[in-house]
Structure formats: C-alpha cells, structure tokens
Motif scaffolding. Sequence first.
Motif, short mmCIF file in Angstrom:
data_model
loop_
_atom_site.label_atom_id
_atom_site.label_comp_id
_atom_site.label_asym_id
_atom_site.label_seq_id
_atom_site.Cartn_x
_atom_site.Cartn_y
_atom_site.Cartn_z
N GLU A 165 25.33 -48.78 37.63
CA GLU A 165 24.43 -48.22 36.61
C GLU A 165 23.28 -49.20 36.32
O GLU A 165 23.47 -50.42 36.32
N GLY A 166 22.10 -48.66 36.08
CA GLY A 166 20.88 -49.47 36.00
C GLY A 166 20.89 -50.54 34.93
O GLY A 166 20.23 -51.58 35.09
N ALA A 167 21.62 -50.34 33.82
CA ALA A 167 21.60 -51.31 32.72
C ALA A 167 22.63 -52.43 32.88
O ALA A 167 22.70 -53.34 32.06
N LEU B 196 17.50 -46.67 44.70
CA LEU B 196 17.53 -46.15 43.34
C LEU B 196 17.79 -44.65 43.41
O LEU B 196 17.03 -43.91 44.05
N ALA C 130 18.78 -41.56 40.67
CA ALA C 130 19.04 -41.15 39.28
C ALA C 130 19.20 -42.39 38.39
O ALA C 130 18.33 -43.25 38.39
N THR C 131 20.33 -42.52 37.71
CA THR C 131 20.52 -43.65 36.78
C THR C 131 21.10 -44.88 37.45
O THR C 131 21.33 -45.90 36.79
N HIS C 132 21.43 -44.80 38.73
CA HIS C 132 22.19 -45.85 39.40
C HIS C 132 21.42 -46.48 40.58
O HIS C 132 20.46 -45.91 41.09
N ARG C 133 21.88 -47.64 40.99
CA ARG C 133 21.42 -48.25 42.24
C ARG C 133 22.59 -48.20 43.22
O ARG C 133 23.72 -48.51 42.84
#
Length: 172
Positions: free
Chosen positions: A65-67, A139, A141-144
């Motif tokens: 997840e990106g965060a 990348l 959606a919300t994930h890498r």
Amino acid sequence: MTKLVQAEPRAIVAPGGPAFRQAMAQIASAVHVVTTLGPAGRAGMTATSVASVSDEPPTMLVCIEGASRTLAAIESSGSFCINTLSDTHEELAAIFAKRRNLDGEARFATADWITLATGAPVLAEALVSFDCRLIDVHLVATHRILIGEVVALGGTGLGGGLVYRRRGFGAV
Ligand SMILES: Cc1cc2nc3c(=O)[nH]c(=O)nc-3n(C[C@H](O)[C@H](O)[C@H](O)COP(=O)(O)O)c2cc1C
C-alpha cells in the motif's frame, strides 16, 4: 451451507469494496514479513500479497500500500527480504501488521534476525527467506507492485506454515 459470497450461485455480485474484500477473505494465503534496511534503520511489515514471477532468473513480487513506511524504506534501499512465517509466528505477524502499536525497529525486538546478501533483515527461524534486489516498481491503484530478483535464499524449511483466511490465522 452458508453462502458467504453469493446469495444465489448464478447471481452476479458487483465487485465493489466490501464484496471484493469478502471474496478475498475466502482465499488462504501464506503469511510473510517483508523487511528492508532503510536510511532510518530496519523496517518491515506483514504481507500476504506475495507471489513468484519467474524462476530464471528467480523473481518475486509483493504488493504494498502506498502509505506504508516499509514501502518508502524499500524504495530508498533498493532491496527487500520476503520472510515466510511458520505456524509459531502468529504473534510476529500481528506485530508487523501494526496490531501491537509498534513501528520501525521496535517490531524486530522479539525475534532473531540475520543478514544474507542485501543487508535486509532475515528472520533466522523463517520457513524460507527470499533476499531480493528491487528491479522494478509498478503503481497500480492504491498499491505498488515491487518486483525483486532473488539474490540469496535462507530459512529452516522446518515446521508448519502460517496462513491467513477469513480474517484469522491458521496452521497448515
Ligand atoms: C494478514 C495480513 C496481511 C497483510 N498483507 C498486506 C499486503 O500484502 N500488503 C500491504 O500493503 N499491507 C498488508 N497488510 C497490512 C500491513 O501489514 C500493515 O499496514 C503494516 O502495519 C504496514 O506497516 P508500515 O507502514 O510500517 O510499512 C497485511 C496485514 C495483515 C494482518
């Protein structure tokens, strides 16, 4: 028998948020701790979205997840290790999933760690560990999606595996 995903076998279920998560909850997944040695020290997180990509050269992927702080540390270090947990590691999985309110270095306190080729932390009692050099990032959606070339293997190969299904841990 209770139908958890579809009320009727042939009904079309829209795959939006809760329905998709409920569908994914049916899948038994191996549980891993993905680690790295970043600029601020050791970092790691629990992950089930791990897969092999190819065997020549040996290549793996993990979706993060990106965060995630671990993601940022991996992108800085250019390497990561996928440590596959045994059925004795349920508490470790909880710690690295932020369920004990521990972050960064504090997550590593209750287990023994070594290093192999990249310097990423390798769980000494993992079933298997894949030490990887980061070779690509996508990348989506919300994930890498992180792609890693496996440069060293570790692990004991001993004991049962840990799986996650229907929002709970189990042994296989
Ligand atoms: C069983 C389980 C599997 C998980 N799998 C993933 C995963 O594949 N990818 C992901 O981004 N987060 C996953 N998580 C959530 C992360 O472990 C959690 O967000 C973690 O605290 C991130 O830590 P960080 O911000 O320090 O990197 C999973 C959590 C659990 C309990």
